[in-house]
Design a protein around this motif. Sequence first.
Motif, PDB file in Angstrom:
ATOM      1  N   THR A 232       2.246   3.271  -6.036  1.00 17.03           N
ATOM      2  CA  THR A 232       2.428   2.393  -4.657  1.00 17.03           C
ATOM      3  C   THR A 232       2.964   1.076  -5.326  1.00 17.03           C
ATOM      4  OG1 THR A 232       0.095   1.389  -5.090  1.00 17.03           O
ATOM      5  CG2 THR A 232       0.316   3.427  -3.760  1.00 17.03           C
TER       6      THR A 232
ATOM      7  N   ASN B 166       0.880  -1.152  -0.075  1.00 18.02           N
ATOM      8  CA  ASN B 166       0.010  -0.034   0.021  1.00 18.02           C
ATOM      9  C   ASN B 166       0.842   1.175  -0.140  1.00 18.02           C
ATOM     10  OD1 ASN B 166      -2.722  -0.572  -0.211  1.00 18.02           O
ATOM     11  ND2 ASN B 166      -2.951  -1.395   1.789  1.00 18.02           N
ATOM     12  N   HIS B 167       2.166   1.238   0.289  1.00 23.48           N
ATOM     13  CA  HIS B 167       2.847   2.248   0.763  1.00 23.48           C
ATOM     14  C   HIS B 167       3.450   2.799  -0.897  1.00 23.48           C
ATOM     15  CE1 HIS B 167       2.618   1.859   4.512  1.00 23.48           C
ATOM     16  NE2 HIS B 167       3.260   0.550   4.835  1.00 23.48           N
ATOM     17  N   PRO B 168       3.399   4.266  -0.913  1.00 26.07           N
ATOM     18  CA  PRO B 168       4.127   4.723  -2.117  1.00 26.07           C
ATOM     19  C   PRO B 168       5.665   4.400  -2.115  1.00 26.07           C
ATOM     20  CG  PRO B 168       2.840   6.446  -1.072  1.00 26.07           C
ATOM     21  CD  PRO B 168       2.996   5.233  -0.081  1.00 26.07           C
TER      22      PRO B 168
END
Lengths: 288, 242
Positions: free
Chosen positions: A137, A126-128
């Motif tokens: 992401t 989910n993290h960029p």
Amino acid sequence: MQLLLFGAFNGLIVGFFYALMALGLSLILGLNSVINFAHGGFMALGGYLAFTLAPFIGFWGALAVSPFAAAALGLVAERGLIRPLYGRDPLYSLLLTFGLALILEDMTRTIWGAQGVPFAIPDFLNHPLSDVYFFLTGYRLLVVIVAAVATGALFAVLRYTRLGVCIRAGNADLETVASLGVNIYLLRALNFALGILLAGLAGILAGGQLGLTPTMGSSLIMPSFVAIIVGGAGSLIGSLLGGLIIGVAAGVTTMYIPAASEVVIYLIMALVLLIRPRGLLGQEGLFE
Amino acid sequence: MTLLLEAEGIEAYYGKSHILHGVSLSVAEGEVVTLLGRNGAGKTTTLRAIMRLTPPREGRVRIFGQDVTGWPTHRIARGSGNGGVGYVPEGRHMFRHLTVEENLRVPPPTPGQWSLATIFSLFPRLAERRTSKAGRLSGGEQEMLAIARALLLNPRLLLLDEPSQGLAPVIVEEVMQAVRRMRSEGTAILLVEQNAILALAFADRAYVLSDGAIIHEGPAAELAADSEKVKSLAGARASRAA
Ligand SMILES: Nc1ncnc2c1ncn2[C@@H]1O[C@H](COP(=O)(O)OP(=O)(O)O)[C@@H](O)[C@H]1O
Ligand SMILES: [Mg+2]
């Protein structure tokens, strides 16, 4: 610039969903001579199957298994429902797959609810990946990679395996393929399943990005048909290209004129049909 | 004498038009039989009915003594463990956008004399052009490819539909040489030709088809000796030019 990149990358993701759908639709249209309106239903089914399986076999397991589960159901549908209609008026199979699309959608609604469900993806995805490109992401990158690998694998199968050679030969002349001792009933069944496999994969990838709803299939299927027309009926590379083009176009348009994001797809189609009726890479004489 | 192929009372239709009216014919083990007749007589339809590409409405087909009436096309082509039926359609029906080698990968690998290697030694021209698209081959090369493709099923019976069509006489000779080789290997052949002179010189026995019915049957040599009769029955051209 940032906005443009954001829109284009969003569009690329959606474009890959369209492309995976369009490739399967093209395969089935080519060899089975069926316009498969139920394709969106199978796509949603793939996503929901992954949702149900994930608690038991994990996200990655579900990603790997669910497309094949959807393909198996596609195989059953081909054997039981579609096969008796080969060689008849194309209207029959059109009506059948249209009805099947409604059945699949209602079935999903009955089993999993009308509200839709979130399909949980592993947290780290989910993290960029970077602060500047916040939209990039891990999951989006995964979508692009998996879709690209699946497309590459499809083209490799078509090019290098005997199954693929027979599918390509059958697209041109199924009768002659049969006269050379190839079981075309089996060939058509496998081809149909291959198309549904791609739809199922699209459903899972889309589910992680957009969430799962019973109507996700019907909202993605029209653009997928447009992708085929833009790319040119009869050309798989065309379907891939068509999907990516309209996806990116819609993505970019959303950034600047949100209201026109859907219309732009049909504008592109109209433009292509005006300038080049057979589509970008379509076979000569198919539509002209 | 074992009969490889027996067709009995075949009635075939395209939609509502009745094309074959009770066609019966047979081919014995190792025999070369030719089926002659004017354009539109029903020769192609007869072969298509045998292969069940145009399913006959009446009549029976036996291949290698087994009743195959109602079998799907691919099972007829593969046969039942004792050799298949090779069908070389009129107009060759290449998979034009596939390479020569890909065309040859379509038939399922079958145990027997013919494999990709032996096919390429029989048709060195195809070996040279194995990576070319079939649509780019010359007419003669395409005919050879169509024959090669059918041979890969290791058939005991070969159905050839107008192999000389549209080919220059030298090329026809080259194609017929390959067919002669097959015959010497013991493959039975049912040869459809409009070029009656060519076919009669090659065959053991001949049938003549007219308006969907057999109007003559007999030894090929007998018919070959009577060119007036050939002309009246089959409308054959007097010259060998294709
Ligand atoms: N696909 C078809 N549909 C309708 N009629 C056909 C078709 N193919 C052939 N015919 C007709 O059937 C008859 C026999 O054709 P065919 O078997 O091709 O003859 P031949 O091979 O002896 O030239 C002809 O009158 C032809 O016009
Ligand atoms: Mg003919």
